[in-house]
Scaffold this active site. Sequence first.
Site, PDB file in Angstrom:
ATOM      1  NE  ARG A  49       3.426  88.305  14.931  1.00 29.66           N
ATOM      2  CZ  ARG A  49       4.156  89.374  14.587  1.00 29.66           C
ATOM      3  NH1 ARG A  49       5.327  89.231  14.013  1.00 29.66           N
ATOM      4  NH2 ARG A  49       3.709  90.588  14.825  1.00 29.66           N
ATOM      5  CE1 TYR A 101      -4.987  71.137  31.848  1.00 29.26           C
ATOM      6  CE2 TYR A 101      -4.719  73.451  31.320  1.00 29.26           C
ATOM      7  CZ  TYR A 101      -4.260  72.151  31.285  1.00 29.26           C
ATOM      8  OH  TYR A 101      -3.052  71.869  30.682  1.00 29.26           O
ATOM      9  CG  ASP A 171     -11.986  75.616  29.621  1.00 32.82           C
ATOM     10  OD1 ASP A 171     -12.443  74.905  28.698  1.00 32.82           O
ATOM     11  OD2 ASP A 171     -10.844  75.468  30.080  1.00 32.82           O
ATOM     12  CE  LYS A 196      -7.139  68.151  26.715  1.00 30.37           C
ATOM     13  NZ  LYS A 196      -6.624  69.491  26.551  1.00 30.37           N
TER      14      LYS A 196
HETATM   15  C1  LIG Z   1     -10.453  72.115  30.446  1.00 30.13           C
HETATM   16  C2  LIG Z   1      -9.155  72.458  29.788  1.00 30.13           C
HETATM   17  N1  LIG Z   1      -8.925  73.719  29.427  1.00 30.13           N
HETATM   18  C3  LIG Z   1      -7.774  74.064  28.819  1.00 30.13           C
HETATM   19  C4  LIG Z   1      -6.777  73.139  28.564  1.00 30.13           C
HETATM   20  C5  LIG Z   1      -5.504  73.563  27.887  1.00 30.13           C
HETATM   21  O1  LIG Z   1      -5.528  73.162  26.541  1.00 30.13           O
HETATM   22  P1  LIG Z   1      -4.231  72.844  25.661  1.00 30.13           P
HETATM   23  O2  LIG Z   1      -3.572  71.634  26.239  1.00 30.13           O
HETATM   24  O3  LIG Z   1      -4.775  72.672  24.276  1.00 30.13           O
HETATM   25  O4  LIG Z   1      -3.327  74.033  25.771  1.00 30.13           O
HETATM   26  C6  LIG Z   1      -6.987  71.817  28.920  1.00 30.13           C
HETATM   27  C7  LIG Z   1      -5.944  70.799  28.654  1.00 30.13           C
HETATM   28  O5  LIG Z   1      -5.967  69.715  29.199  1.00 30.13           O
HETATM   29  C8  LIG Z   1      -8.200  71.466  29.545  1.00 30.13           C
HETATM   30  O6  LIG Z   1      -8.454  70.198  29.927  1.00 30.13           O
END
Ligand SMILES: Cc1ncc(COP(=O)(O)O)c(C=O)c1O
Length: 356
Positions: A49, A101, A171, A196
């Site tokens: 963990r 997001y 991000d 992604k």
């Molecule tokens: C730009 C962005 N950041 C974060 C996330 C969250 O990622 P996860 O779905 O792997 O938790 C997403 C998911 O679509 C995203 O498009």
Amino acid sequence: MSREELQPGTRALHAGLAPVADGNPFLAGPTFAAPFHLSGEGDPSGYARYEHPTSQAYEAALAVLEGGPALAFASGMAATSAVLLSLLTPGDTVVVPSDAYPGVRDIAEKFLGPRGIEVRLVPTDDRAIRAALPGASLVWVESPSNPALDVLDLTALAAEVHAAGARLVVDNTLATPYLQRPLEQGADLVMASGTKALTGHSDVIIGHVAGRDAETLAPIREWRGLHGAIAGPMETWLAHRSLATLGVRVERQQANAQALRDLLAERIDLVHDVRWPRLGGVLGFTLPSAAHAERFLAACGLVVNATSFGGVHASAERRGRWGTDDVAPGWIRFSCGIEDTVDLVADVARALDACG
Ligand SMILES: Cc1ncc(COP(=O)(O)O)c(C=O)c1O
């Protein structure tokens, strides 16, 4: 030749692999274990963990790609939560995108606000973010933003955020470290959903955080261990395996995006507001109505109607269907796969004719 001098595709191909030695596999298989033999004093290496060898190999690869130490998480959202919830305490102020997001906005509003942290929601715009800086301790941005695909000047922003006494988190999900390295541009932390384009096969949920140094990451590492948010051996192994093709995938996705952008730009009879920030294979455009968008998606033969993006198969969705983003009813977020360009362009051209 030092690894740092390599081009990004070569770097991704070799990142985190075991040292060259007879009998070593290129990439060791996943190690399925919860506890590990441990004599003497307690150590995080004794329990999966906290850390485990498959995750550590993937993190070594991420460190090469991002240019700073990295931690793998069970998802992009687990990584996001770890950053926000470990670094912010009551009385702090955080700047969060109002148009990126929605997960990060939701965490901020539902979990940070009620705990006494001031949340400033700001659009993905250099001037708007600058105006929100006084008194902030953490600034979270997404560039390019999802779904509107707006882009920030990260280098200038990092300097301004630091001058205001705050830290910058980027991000970097859309661009991936193949195309953009925010730590090099001055960010303190970078977060990405590896779900992604980074892993690119639509078969794993995973995320990571990378930081300028181990000290910056320390509270996030502690949070991960205590909250159990680490990614498991199967996921980290699949993700690491996928990095080998990052360069060729992203190059083809970009070539497809450019060709589609050209096609869409010619269809001013039907298509408006075509956006492609040249940082990956995702583009966006607006059809006259939600009904046009649904007809377009139904008429595509090679394009999967699905959320998410960055996979080797082209996918698209009418983003307004979630009700979480301020987008036009006919806005399509389109993610190019690695199809032969001529096939993808022909498919989209046919679907546009069919939906008009
Ligand atoms: C730009 C962005 N950041 C974060 C996330 C969250 O990622 P996860 O779905 O792997 O938790 C997403 C998911 O679509 C995203 O498009």
